[in-house]
Design an enzyme around this catalytic site. Structure first.
Site, PDB file in Angstrom:
ATOM      1  N   ASP A 137     -28.400 -75.325  82.938  1.00 51.46           N
ATOM      2  CA  ASP A 137     -29.039 -73.956  83.172  1.00 51.46           C
ATOM      3  C   ASP A 137     -29.153 -73.848  84.877  1.00 51.46           C
ATOM      4  O   ASP A 137     -29.042 -74.779  85.638  1.00 51.46           O
ATOM      5  CB  ASP A 137     -30.568 -73.932  82.616  1.00 51.46           C
ATOM      6  CG  ASP A 137     -30.637 -73.693  81.292  1.00 51.46           C
ATOM      7  OD1 ASP A 137     -29.898 -73.090  80.664  1.00 51.46           O
ATOM      8  OD2 ASP A 137     -31.845 -73.954  80.665  1.00 51.46           O
ATOM      9  N   ARG A 187     -22.454 -69.071  80.807  1.00 51.18           N
ATOM     10  CA  ARG A 187     -23.266 -68.264  80.202  1.00 51.18           C
ATOM     11  C   ARG A 187     -23.777 -67.163  81.345  1.00 51.18           C
ATOM     12  O   ARG A 187     -24.155 -67.713  82.235  1.00 51.18           O
ATOM     13  CB  ARG A 187     -24.530 -68.693  79.635  1.00 51.18           C
ATOM     14  CG  ARG A 187     -25.740 -67.867  79.078  1.00 51.18           C
ATOM     15  CD  ARG A 187     -27.172 -68.529  78.995  1.00 51.18           C
ATOM     16  NE  ARG A 187     -27.146 -69.737  78.125  1.00 51.18           N
ATOM     17  CZ  ARG A 187     -27.856 -70.685  78.270  1.00 51.18           C
ATOM     18  NH1 ARG A 187     -28.493 -70.818  79.615  1.00 51.18           N
ATOM     19  NH2 ARG A 187     -28.057 -71.799  77.367  1.00 51.18           N
TER      20      ARG A 187
END
Length: 310
Positions: A137, A187
Site C-alpha cells: 500500500d 493499483r
C-alpha cells in the site's frame, strides 16, 4: 457535499474518534465495511466472495509500528495470512484469486528502510513459496519516494509484488511511467491523506482528470493493472476506452471496497470484468475507515444509505 479535507480534519479529533468507536450508531457501519477483528472472520468473508466469483485482497489493518517487536508481529501476521490462503488453496496464478496487501510502516518503516525491507522480503519469500502476490500500500506523501525506491530494489528479486499509486499526488504521472518501465503491477487509487497543495491536487476535478489519464495509460501499457474506484462515471469512461482500444477484459481488474457499491460490483462482474474486493480486518480499523470516507465523500452517503437498507 462534505469535503475530503473536512472529513479528515474532523475525524482526527479525539472526541470524534471516541464517538465513532463507542457509538452503537456506527457499529453496524463498521461491521458492514470491516470483515471482522480476526483472521478467521476475514477468511470466512473471503470465501463467501470467492464463491460468488470475485477475487479478493486481504488486508490486516494497522500502521506505523514504533518498535521492532511490533513490526515483527505484523510480519508474522502477514505470513500467517499467506499460509492460510495457501492451506485453503484460495490463490491461483496467473491472476491470484486471493492475495494480500501490506504496509511498509507496519513492517517498521519508521525504524529504518533496511529493517522494513528485510521484513518485506521475508513476506515475499513466503508468498513465492505459495505462488502468491503481495501488494505494498502507498501511504502518505512522506513515504512515497522511499516506497518507490524500495519497490525498485525489491522487484528485481521478487516479481510477485507491486504497489499503489495515488492520482492526487503531483508526481504520479512520472511514477506511472517509472512503474511501466519496470513492469511493476500497480493499483491506482485517488488518494485519501490530507496533503498540502505543494504535493497534491486539491480540487476533485483535477484528481478525477489525473485518475482517468493515469488509468488509461496503465490499461494500455502496464502489466495487469488494478483500477480501484467506486466512481461509476469514471468506470463507464474507462469501459468505453477499453472497448475502443480493444483491451482484453482479462488483462486488468477493477478493485472495490468490501461492503460498498455491491450493486456495481455485481454488474461489472456480470459484464465480464475481473472484480477484486479489498477485504480489511483487524481492530485497528479507525484510520482506514475515515480515509475511505475522505477518499470519496459520497461514500458517507453510501455508508448511511446501506445501513438503513440493511
Amino acid at each position: 457535499m462534505l469535503s475530503r479535507t473536512l472529513i479528515l480534519k474532523t475525524s482526527a479529533l479525539k472526541p470524534v474518534e471516541k464517538l465513532v468507536r463507542k457509538s452503537f450508531f456506527f457499529r453496524p457501519l463498521v461491521k458492514r465495511f470491516i470483515a471482522g477483528d480476526t483472521l478467521e472472520q476475514a477468511m470466512a468473508a473471503c470465501q463467501t466472495l470467492l464463491d460468488k466469483g470475485y477475487n479478493v485482497t486481504l488486508d490486516n489493518l494497522g500502521e506505523n509500528t514504533s518498535t521492532e517487536a511490533e513490526a515483527l508481529k505484523a510480519k508474522s501476521t502477514y505470513i500467517q495470512m499467506l499460509e492460510r490462503i495457501g492451506d485453503q488453496d484460495l490463490s491461483a496464478n496467473p491472476i491470484e484469486k486471493c492475495n494480500i496487501s501490506i504496509k511498509l510502516t507496519q513492517c517498521g518503516f519508521d525504524l529504518g528502510d533496511e529493517f522494513a525491507e528485510r521484513n518485506y522480503r521475508d513476506v515475499l519469500d513466503v508468498a513465492r513459496q505459495h505462488d502468491n502476490f503481495v501488494r505494498v500500500d502507498m501511504e502518505s506523501s512522506a513515504y512515497t519516494e522511499r516506497t518507490v525506491k524500495i519497490i525498485e530494489r525489491v522487484h528485481k528479486d521478487f516479481k510477485n509484488t507491486g504497489t499503489v499509486l495515488q492520482s492526487y499526488l503531483l508526481r504520479t504521472d512520472d511514477d506511472v511511467q517509472k512503474m511501466i518501465d519496470l513492469q511493476v503491477r500497480i493499483r491506482l487509487v485517488k488518494g485519501a491523506y490530507l496533503e498540502p497543495p505543494t504535493v497534491a491536487y486539491k480540487e476533485k476535478r483535477q484528481v478525477d482528470e489525473a485518475f482517468i489519464r493515469q488509468a488509461k495509460r496503465l490499461l494500455s501499457e502496464a502489466p495487469y493493472p488494478a483500477i480501484a474506484t467506486q466512481d461509476e462515471k469514471i468506470i463507464l469512461e474507462l469501459n468505453r476506452y477499453v472497448e475502443e482500444k480493444k483491451i482484453h477484459k482479462a488483462g486488468f481488474e477493477y478493485q472495490m471496497l468490501y461492503g460498498i457499491r455491491r450493486d456495481l460490483q455485481e454488474r461489472l462482474k456480470a459484464e465480464g470484468y475481473n472484480v477484486r474486493i479489498y477485504v480489511p480486518f483487524g481492530d485497528a480499523w479507525y484510520p482506514y475507515f475515515t480515509r475511505r470516507l475522505a477518499e470519496r465523500p459520497a461514500n458517507v452517503f453510501f455508508f448511511l444509505r446501506a445501513m438503513f437498507k440493511g
